[in-house]
Design a protein around this motif. Structure first.
Motif: not given
Lengths: 191, 191
Positions: A14-17, A35-39, A45-50
DNA sequence: CTCAATCCATACGCATGCGTATTGACAGCA
DNA sequence: TGCTGTCAATACGCATGCGTATGGATTGAG
């Protein structure tokens, strides 16, 4: 329901969304990069793709969330007003007041290339135009006129957003804006 | 002025610009890629970078060309109609008839991210709204009302394009479309 | 305390698309 | 016929951004 994501270290989908919608509102769908979002979230990115299978997956669920949380409140409130004409006026005025929630909508107008955005906007547009047509119908208009007027009113809404949020056509002052809204109401609400 | 570029082997800058506008109309500004265009014209990138310094340069001159060739004809024709109200009606009807020339405009609405597109659209929008405001003024409206009505009318135009060309909101039949246009005229042209 | 699940970092491969460098083909003209 | 300017092909470098692989860290359960 954690309040506006305090910086606990671990993130949730939900945080990512939410961050995605924020970024879309600011810079458009095209600027939504992993990567923009991750920053922004202070991770990589490692987090995102989980949390997500792909960028498309994030966009998809984020848009779904936006559709859900978006208009229900407003339409529900307005729907309680008994007088048909007054309901339309009040709808116009309220929509005019809420500039912020339209930022994402305006961003999506610029993304009508995207295969995920198109069907979503079709649904939303159709639903809102139906709502308007129904409201106009209740003011005594015949079916055809109500549908035409609903289309016109919604087109005026979309065009206005486009001109003011996406273009920055010479900004209206607050007074001019209020006057414009009243002009629109006079022109588009019968009687 | 070579008619639709017969396939002589050598190309000119104007050929690239026309092809660019065609591609923009079909697939949007984002799809304007050098190698894509080159494929269409039956050559390779090597040719392109002889005629243009960069992709941006092509886009810039192509947009300039569009602005020049775009609306002059229509506005000049309509401007000859003496009666103010009749002039507005006729403007609306003619704009409604010409669906094709609006394809590029609709594409540019989706490209209001782009630094080259924004100022162009600002200019065009302002010019057209001024034209409308002037026309409304001549029907007897006061200055403020004329400007508001012009804004409303142009917003309706923009929104309609967005809904019909970029979304494909349930296509209107020819009869429905004609009826809609007349409804709009009745609602937005005074008296 | 240990182990497993959850979350994240790092480092890579790969595709796309812009721009450059170099060479080639073909015209008109001297 | 040879020369020059015009247009184009090929091959490359480089940046961006997606997705993967793999290992490290933290948390909670037993």
């Amino acid at each position: 329901m954690t309040a506006t994501r305090p910086d606990r270290a671990r993130l949730t989908a939900a945080d990512w969304e939410h961050a995605a919608l924020e970024l879309i509102a600011e810079q458009g769908v095209g600027a939504l990069a992993v990567e923009t979002l991750a920053r922004r979230l202070g991770v990589t990115k490692g987090s995102f793709y989980w949390h997500f299978r792909s960028r498309e997956a994030l966009l998809s669920t984020a848009l779904e969330r936006w559709e859900d949380e978006g208009e229900r409140v407003l339409l529900a409130q307005v729907d309680t007003i008994p007088q048909p004409r007054e309901r339309l006026c009040e709808l116009f005025r309220r929509v005019a007041r809420e500039v912020q929630p339209h930022r994402i909508y305006a961003a999506l107008l610029k993304a009508l290339d995207h295969p995920l955005v198109i069907p979503l906007m079709q649904k939303v547009t159709q639903r809102r135009m139906d709502f308007l047509a129904h409201a106009y119908r209740q003011t005594g208009m015949d079916r055809a006129a109500a549908q035409h007027r609903a289309r016109l009113a919604y087109a005026a809404y979309v065009g206005f957003l486009q001109m003011n949020l996406n273009l920055s056509v010479p900004r209206l002052s607050h007074e001019e804006y209020e006057a414009y809204v009243e002009h629109v109401i006079a022109a588009l609400v019968p009687d």
